[in-house]
Design a protein around this motif. Structure first.
Motif, PDB file in Angstrom:
ATOM      1  N   LEU A   1      -0.602   8.982  16.420  1.00  0.00           N
ATOM      2  CA  LEU A   1       0.419   7.957  16.210  1.00  0.00           C
ATOM      3  C   LEU A   1       0.075   6.742  17.053  1.00  0.00           C
ATOM      4  O   LEU A   1      -0.090   6.846  18.274  1.00  0.00           O
ATOM      5  N   LEU A   2      -0.053   5.596  16.403  1.00  0.00           N
ATOM      6  CA  LEU A   2      -0.289   4.334  17.108  1.00  0.00           C
ATOM      7  C   LEU A   2       1.027   3.576  17.160  1.00  0.00           C
ATOM      8  O   LEU A   2       1.594   3.226  16.112  1.00  0.00           O
ATOM      9  N   SER A   3       1.534   3.335  18.362  1.00  0.00           N
ATOM     10  CA  SER A   3       2.830   2.669  18.528  1.00  0.00           C
ATOM     11  C   SER A   3       2.668   1.399  19.345  1.00  0.00           C
ATOM     12  O   SER A   3       1.673   1.216  20.058  1.00  0.00           O
ATOM     13  N   VAL A   4       3.656   0.516  19.228  1.00  0.00           N
ATOM     14  CA  VAL A   4       3.659  -0.746  19.950  1.00  0.00           C
ATOM     15  C   VAL A   4       4.993  -0.907  20.657  1.00  0.00           C
ATOM     16  O   VAL A   4       6.048  -0.539  20.125  1.00  0.00           O
ATOM     17  N   SER A   5       4.942  -1.424  21.878  1.00  0.00           N
ATOM     18  CA  SER A   5       6.151  -1.727  22.650  1.00  0.00           C
ATOM     19  C   SER A   5       6.036  -3.152  23.153  1.00  0.00           C
ATOM     20  O   SER A   5       4.950  -3.610  23.525  1.00  0.00           O
ATOM     21  N   SER A   6       7.169  -3.867  23.164  1.00  0.00           N
ATOM     22  CA  SER A   6       7.133  -5.269  23.574  1.00  0.00           C
ATOM     23  C   SER A   6       8.446  -5.655  24.222  1.00  0.00           C
ATOM     24  O   SER A   6       9.519  -5.173  23.840  1.00  0.00           O
ATOM     25  N   ASP A   7       8.355  -6.524  25.222  1.00  0.00           N
ATOM     26  CA  ASP A   7       9.534  -7.136  25.815  1.00  0.00           C
ATOM     27  C   ASP A   7       9.281  -8.636  25.912  1.00  0.00           C
ATOM     28  O   ASP A   7       8.389  -9.170  25.248  1.00  0.00           O
TER      29      ASP A   7
ATOM     30  N   MET B   1       2.178  -5.603  13.421  1.00  0.00           N
ATOM     31  CA  MET B   1       2.827  -5.700  14.727  1.00  0.00           C
ATOM     32  C   MET B   1       3.708  -6.934  14.871  1.00  0.00           C
ATOM     33  O   MET B   1       4.529  -7.019  15.791  1.00  0.00           O
ATOM     34  N   LYS B   2       3.571  -7.924  13.981  1.00  0.00           N
ATOM     35  CA  LYS B   2       4.325  -9.172  14.117  1.00  0.00           C
ATOM     36  C   LYS B   2       5.834  -8.955  14.219  1.00  0.00           C
ATOM     37  O   LYS B   2       6.497  -9.582  15.059  1.00  0.00           O
ATOM     38  N   PRO B   3       6.446  -8.077  13.377  1.00  0.00           N
ATOM     39  CA  PRO B   3       7.909  -7.915  13.503  1.00  0.00           C
ATOM     40  C   PRO B   3       8.347  -7.320  14.834  1.00  0.00           C
ATOM     41  O   PRO B   3       9.517  -7.427  15.200  1.00  0.00           O
ATOM     42  N   TYR B   4       7.426  -6.686  15.572  1.00  0.00           N
ATOM     43  CA  TYR B   4       7.796  -6.025  16.818  1.00  0.00           C
ATOM     44  C   TYR B   4       7.360  -6.799  18.059  1.00  0.00           C
ATOM     45  O   TYR B   4       7.593  -6.340  19.179  1.00  0.00           O
ATOM     46  N   ASP B   5       6.732  -7.936  17.874  1.00  0.00           N
ATOM     47  CA  ASP B   5       6.268  -8.746  19.007  1.00  0.00           C
ATOM     48  C   ASP B   5       7.458  -9.532  19.575  1.00  0.00           C
ATOM     49  O   ASP B   5       7.925 -10.497  18.982  1.00  0.00           O
ATOM     50  N   LYS B   6       7.967  -9.097  20.732  1.00  0.00           N
ATOM     51  CA  LYS B   6       9.154  -9.710  21.338  1.00  0.00           C
ATOM     52  C   LYS B   6       8.815 -10.614  22.523  1.00  0.00           C
ATOM     53  O   LYS B   6       9.710 -11.000  23.280  1.00  0.00           O
ATOM     54  N   ARG B   7       7.558 -10.962  22.685  1.00  0.00           N
ATOM     55  CA  ARG B   7       7.190 -11.852  23.783  1.00  0.00           C
ATOM     56  C   ARG B   7       7.812 -13.235  23.564  1.00  0.00           C
ATOM     57  O   ARG B   7       7.788 -13.766  22.436  1.00  0.00           O
ATOM     58  N   VAL B   8       8.341 -13.799  24.617  1.00  0.00           N
ATOM     59  CA  VAL B   8       9.081 -15.069  24.540  1.00  0.00           C
ATOM     60  C   VAL B   8       8.281 -16.153  25.249  1.00  0.00           C
ATOM     61  O   VAL B   8       7.744 -15.939  26.335  1.00  0.00           O
TER      62      VAL B   8
ATOM     63  N   ILE C   1      21.148 -31.858  17.790  1.00  0.00           N
ATOM     64  CA  ILE C   1      20.871 -30.531  17.239  1.00  0.00           C
ATOM     65  C   ILE C   1      20.747 -29.537  18.381  1.00  0.00           C
ATOM     66  O   ILE C   1      20.091 -29.807  19.386  1.00  0.00           O
ATOM     67  N   VAL C   2      21.376 -28.369  18.220  1.00  0.00           N
ATOM     68  CA  VAL C   2      21.246 -27.261  19.160  1.00  0.00           C
ATOM     69  C   VAL C   2      20.683 -26.073  18.385  1.00  0.00           C
ATOM     70  O   VAL C   2      21.272 -25.629  17.392  1.00  0.00           O
ATOM     71  N   VAL C   3      19.541 -25.575  18.835  1.00  0.00           N
ATOM     72  CA  VAL C   3      18.872 -24.457  18.167  1.00  0.00           C
ATOM     73  C   VAL C   3      19.003 -23.221  19.048  1.00  0.00           C
ATOM     74  O   VAL C   3      18.570 -23.216  20.200  1.00  0.00           O
ATOM     75  N   ILE C   4      19.608 -22.169  18.495  1.00  0.00           N
ATOM     76  CA  ILE C   4      19.731 -20.879  19.183  1.00  0.00           C
ATOM     77  C   ILE C   4      18.634 -19.980  18.639  1.00  0.00           C
ATOM     78  O   ILE C   4      18.620 -19.652  17.449  1.00  0.00           O
ATOM     79  N   THR C   5      17.713 -19.564  19.493  1.00  0.00           N
ATOM     80  CA  THR C   5      16.500 -18.919  19.003  1.00  0.00           C
ATOM     81  C   THR C   5      16.017 -17.830  19.953  1.00  0.00           C
ATOM     82  O   THR C   5      16.427 -17.749  21.115  1.00  0.00           O
ATOM     83  N   ASN C   6      15.123 -16.976  19.405  1.00  0.00           N
ATOM     84  CA  ASN C   6      14.421 -15.987  20.225  1.00  0.00           C
ATOM     85  C   ASN C   6      13.239 -16.598  20.959  1.00  0.00           C
ATOM     86  O   ASN C   6      12.819 -16.105  21.995  1.00  0.00           O
ATOM     87  N   ALA C   7      12.652 -17.658  20.360  1.00  0.00           N
ATOM     88  CA  ALA C   7      11.462 -18.318  20.912  1.00  0.00           C
ATOM     89  C   ALA C   7      10.305 -17.342  21.081  1.00  0.00           C
ATOM     90  O   ALA C   7       9.637 -17.323  22.114  1.00  0.00           O
ATOM     91  N   PHE C   8      10.057 -16.538  20.046  1.00  0.00           N
ATOM     92  CA  PHE C   8       8.956 -15.582  20.118  1.00  0.00           C
ATOM     93  C   PHE C   8       7.612 -16.303  20.073  1.00  0.00           C
ATOM     94  O   PHE C   8       7.457 -17.321  19.388  1.00  0.00           O
ATOM     95  N   VAL C   9       6.646 -15.747  20.790  1.00  0.00           N
ATOM     96  CA  VAL C   9       5.309 -16.333  20.825  1.00  0.00           C
ATOM     97  C   VAL C   9       4.695 -16.367  19.420  1.00  0.00           C
ATOM     98  O   VAL C   9       3.975 -17.303  19.074  1.00  0.00           O
ATOM     99  N   SER C  10       4.990 -15.376  18.599  1.00  0.00           N
ATOM    100  CA  SER C  10       4.410 -15.306  17.257  1.00  0.00           C
ATOM    101  C   SER C  10       4.889 -16.434  16.348  1.00  0.00           C
ATOM    102  O   SER C  10       4.303 -16.669  15.291  1.00  0.00           O
ATOM    103  N   GLY C  11       5.950 -17.154  16.741  1.00  0.00           N
ATOM    104  CA  GLY C  11       6.454 -18.258  15.926  1.00  0.00           C
ATOM    105  C   GLY C  11       5.819 -19.595  16.252  1.00  0.00           C
ATOM    106  O   GLY C  11       6.147 -20.607  15.630  1.00  0.00           O
ATOM    107  N   ILE C  12       4.904 -19.633  17.229  1.00  0.00           N
ATOM    108  CA  ILE C  12       4.233 -20.874  17.614  1.00  0.00           C
ATOM    109  C   ILE C  12       2.912 -20.952  16.867  1.00  0.00           C
ATOM    110  O   ILE C  12       1.990 -20.187  17.135  1.00  0.00           O
TER     111      ILE C  12
END
Length: 433
Positions: free
Chosen positions: A202-208, A376-383, A154-165
């Protein structure tokens, strides 16, 4: 064929019951009408044995019905052989938004279908009208389900976001290769809009890939960046080149009630000072009311009730902070038996308030940012690093191309059972048995 619970097959002995009933049942006598019995000679009567098979077809139906029910309870299974796919590719659905990923998937040559990283692993459809899910999947939960796939690798192509753990790292018997893609440049997304006098906060969130940050910005209500809807309860403004609409939150003052005894007036003073600091930090009004009598006060009207007294604890739906010193506690404020009850575990003084971060604990009790985590979960891009993502492989299982799987027969037996039951009832009514 084999049975998951073969012990229940002993219930087949229940077939003795209908056999015994049919053996001992008597046929109805026949009445023969004659004109006269004067010319008939008297003879000794003879009884025929009543032990005989009566209504053979009805008996057979009842035996089949019992047998089918017993087999359903025993859960019969059939082994069948399936050919395993050499390699299966699984892609996280949110990656399908990128043209580069779709181009890669179009070039993959595989005997089996490309699947999506979702429960059930549905097949990937290269259709522009296909609705793409942007929800971050639970990687470890889905990794456990991958063991059911009939494939060699199996090969999984993923974002591996922290929020998915989530949960405990699983133990698997199958090696899975994880390919982590770069989530791209960070983008700024608005979480909430709150009215502050003549401005909008305005409360905003930025993530990489490595960081998640929040930012507060004040925009004048007369600014060209925003516009109100007709009802004046939502605002529309431009974010990342797109028009977004957010409900306008009207902030109400936070109400705190402090009930105290004279012996704990020092604690009352420190609490009032802490809430003044919180009000300045939030840039929002926090009204603290300190009383020594609550006879005419409606406690449910307050966000938090602080009880600095040995009197009986009141019943209220508000958050309740009780003064209960405890030398063994680790924090100055500890959680109680429910999510609305907390305990102040130490007497307050200048050193304790500063070193124990008393104001921060009071702010946490207010739950000022309730629901922010879900927003914020949909915008959390931490890997997460691939080494931390991998499940635990307990052993390598060598599999042949031909793998055996089981097929459940229960649903087909239920169909036969209902058919036998209906037929038996019809025959029994027709034969008056």
């Amino acid at each position: 064929m084999f049975f998951l619970i073969p012990t229940y097959l002993w219930a087949l002995l229940g077939g003795i019951v209908p056999i015994a009933i049919h053996l001992w049942s008597k046929k109805d006598g026949k009445t023969i009408k004659i004109g006269s019995i004067q010319l008939l000679d008297e003879s000794d009567s003879k009884q025929t044995s009543s032990i005989q098979i009566n209504e053979l077809w009805l008996l057979l139906l009842r035996l089949l019905l019992i047998t089918t029910l017993v087999m359903i309870i025993a859960e019969p299974q059939i082994k069948r052989k399936v050919t395993a796919v050499p390699i299966t590719y699984i892609v996280e659905p949110s990656l399908l938004e990128y043209e580069e990923v779709n181009a890669i998937l179009d070039t993959i040559e595989t005997e089996g279908p490309i699947r999506l990283l979702q429960p059930g692993f549905p097949e990937y459809q290269n259709d522009p009208a296909y609705e793409i899910s942007t929800v971050t999947p639970g990687y470890w939960q889905l990794a456990k389900e991958m063991e059911t796939l009939e494939t060699d690798s199996i090969v999984v192509i993923t974002n591996a976001f922290v929020s998915g753990i989530k949960g405990k790292r699983p133990q698997l018997h199958k090696n899975i290769s994880w390919v982590i893609l770069d989530p791209g440049k960070p983008t700024k997304n608005i979480l909430s809009a709150t009215k502050k006098e003549d401005a909008i906060q305005l409360l905003s969130v930025s993530s990489d890939a490595q960081h998640l940050s929040f930012e507060k910005e004040f925009v004048a209500t007369s600014s060209n960046r925003i516009e109100f809807n007709k009802e004046k309860d939502s605002i529309v403004f431009s974010v990342n080149g797109n028009q977004e609409q957010h409900p306008l939150i009207t902030e109400s003052p936070v109400r705190i009630l402090v009930f105290y005894d004279d012996s704990l007036s020092t604690e009352k003073t420190y609490i009032e000072a802490a809430y003044r600091a919180i009000s300045k930090h939030l840039n929002a009004p926090v009204n603290v009311r300190a009383v020594q009598k609550i006879d005419t006060i409606h406690l449910d009207a307050f966000n938090t009730v602080i009880w600095l007294s040995k009197d009986e604890t009141p019943q209220t739906s508000s958050t309740l902070l009780l003064y209960k010193p405890d030398d063994l506690s680790h924090n100055i404020i500890e959680k109680g038996s429910s999510k609305e009850i907390f305990y102040l575990t130490k007497p307050l003084n200048t050193e304790c308030v500063v070193n124990e971060y008393f104001a921060e604990h009071l702010l946490a009790i207010l739950n000022h940012n309730e629901g922010l985590e879900e927003k914020m979960k949909p915008y959390d891009k931490r890997v997460i690093h691939v080494g931390e993502l991998l499940p635990i492989v307990t052993r390598n299982v060598k599999k042949n191309k031909e793998n055996s799987t089981t097929l459940e027969l229960s649903k087909w037996l239920w169909f036969l059972c209902i058919l036998f039951l209906i037929t038996e009832r019809v025959v029994a009514k027709y034969r008056k048995q």
